[in-house]
Structures are given as C-alpha cells and as structure tokens.
Scaffold this active site. Structure first.
Site, PDB file in Angstrom:
ATOM      1  N   ILE A  11       0.821  -1.215   0.000  1.00 12.35           N
ATOM      2  CA  ILE A  11       0.000   0.000   0.000  1.00 12.35           C
ATOM      3  C   ILE A  11       0.857   1.269   0.000  1.00 12.35           C
ATOM      4  O   ILE A  11       0.334   2.371   0.176  1.00 12.35           O
ATOM      5  CB  ILE A  11      -1.008   0.036   1.171  1.00 12.35           C
ATOM      6  CG1 ILE A  11      -0.297  -0.026   2.513  1.00 12.35           C
ATOM      7  CG2 ILE A  11      -2.046  -1.078   1.027  1.00 12.35           C
ATOM      8  CD1 ILE A  11      -1.230   0.257   3.702  1.00 12.35           C
ATOM      9  N   SER A  12       2.136   1.143  -0.241  1.00 13.16           N
ATOM     10  CA  SER A  12       3.041   2.295  -0.236  1.00 13.16           C
ATOM     11  C   SER A  12       3.047   2.992  -1.592  1.00 13.16           C
ATOM     12  O   SER A  12       3.395   2.374  -2.602  1.00 13.16           O
ATOM     13  CB  SER A  12       4.467   1.852   0.103  1.00 13.16           C
ATOM     14  OG  SER A  12       5.406   2.825  -0.300  1.00 13.16           O
ATOM     15  N   PRO A  13       2.704   4.289  -1.642  1.00 13.17           N
ATOM     16  CA  PRO A  13       2.720   4.977  -2.932  1.00 13.17           C
ATOM     17  C   PRO A  13       4.129   5.107  -3.510  1.00 13.17           C
ATOM     18  O   PRO A  13       4.312   5.096  -4.727  1.00 13.17           O
ATOM     19  CB  PRO A  13       2.128   6.347  -2.613  1.00 13.17           C
ATOM     20  CG  PRO A  13       2.407   6.560  -1.159  1.00 13.17           C
ATOM     21  CD  PRO A  13       2.305   5.184  -0.550  1.00 13.17           C
TER      22      PRO A  13
END
Length: 198
Positions: A11-13
């Site tokens: 979920i890390s941009p």
C-alpha cells in the site's frame, strides 16, 4: 549471483512509483530479488516513524505535492486520495509470498497490487481483487487460498528481519554487502553501487 533483499508494502505509494525499475536493475546486473512484503505501519512503530494520520498537516500536504510531482516525473498515473487507502495489506502480501514460493517472476504481481491501489481504485484486501491480480500476473488465482499460515508467519518474519537489518521505511533495498537504500528515488544509487561507482 548477486542478491537484493527488497522490503516493501503493497500500500506504499512510493513503492508504486518505483515501477519495474528494480527488476530492470537486477536483470542488468545478474542479480536476484528477494521480495519481502511487510506491515509498514508496524515497522514505523518499531523504528520511530510516524504513521501518516499522525503527521503534522504540513508534512501531509508536502507528501501529496511530492507524490504528484514524482508520478509526473516517472510518467505514472496516480490518485493521490485513493478510495481504498489505507486498507489491509496482509491478503496481497500473503499472495505475493505464496507466488514467490511457487516460482516465476513476482515483480509484475507486486506492481499489479500497487497499481490496483494507486491507479485503479481497487481494494487489495478484497479476495476478488487478490485473485484478479494473481491471474493477470500469470499465477493461479487459487494461490490466494494456499499457505495462509505460512504467509502470515513469513509476513511477520519479514517485519522482524527488517527491524533487525535497519529497515525503517518502504521501499527499502539491501544488497549482499549490507548497503542500504531507502526510497524509489535511491534506485539510481543502488545501480551505481552495483556498478562499483559508490
């Protein structure tokens, strides 16, 4: 053959914005990549980081500007406020762990999950989305149901290993000689290290 340990969150941009650059670097240098998905919120709690909702508004505003600029620079679409963020990264992480055990190229699967969050407005905690990403990446969608206990154990072990080895954010890359690189914007530095320049 050289090895790069890759600690990341689905979920890390900033992991999303790395695209397939790590895989390109690894291929050019004959290196393998060990994919180690982890719970980045738990990592922050263990290493002194501040979870996003608890950051000062000025830091949150800067993050959005930085993400917009970074996405433009690498030519990737991004929704700065995706419908399904934050969401539970564990199901997608378990699927990556199962896929890695089964063999094949895991890079496209990792990118499929990240793209689902940051460009496609999909919830990667949803079983149907996990199956879709597996299938679209060349894996049997039923991997989503296999080895859940092993997936959970490995996911937890990845966090412990990360803390022990000095990881404090995502994405994070560690070479065999313990050179550490944090952030997608340090991939050029990683490549320079593999080239013997730094």
């Amino acid at each position: 053959m050289a090895r790069i340990d890759y600690f990341f969150s689905t979920i890390s941009p900033f992991t999303y914005l790395a695209g397939n650059r790590l895989e390109e670097i690894a291929e050019a240098h004959g290196a393998t990549v060990a994919y180690k998905p982890l719970d980045v919120t738990a990592l922050y709690a263990r290493t002194g980081g501040t979870p996003l909702p608890e950051r000062h508004p000025s830091r949150q505003e800067y993050r959005l500007q930085d993400l917009r600029r970074r996405a433009a620079l690498v030519g990737m679409p991004i929704n700065l406020r995706p419908a399904h963020f934050p969401t539970n990264p564990a199901p997608s992480s378990y699927a990556i762990i199962a896929a890695q055990r089964s063999g094949g190229d895991v890079g496209p699967l990792v990118q499929a999950f990240l793209r689902a969050v940051w460009a496609e407005e999909k919830d990667i905690a949803d079983d149907a989305v996990v199956r879709e990403c597996l299938g679209n990446s060349g894996y049997d969608p039923t991997l989503a149901d296999s080895g859940l206990l092993t997936g959970a154990e490995t996911y937890s072990a990845n966090l412990e290993e990360a803390v022990m080895r000095g990881v404090f954010g995502a994405p994070f890359y560690i070479t065999e000689d313990d050179e550490r690189f944090w952030g997608h914007d340090r991939l050029d530095d990683l490549e320079a290290h593999l080239d013997g320049k730094v």
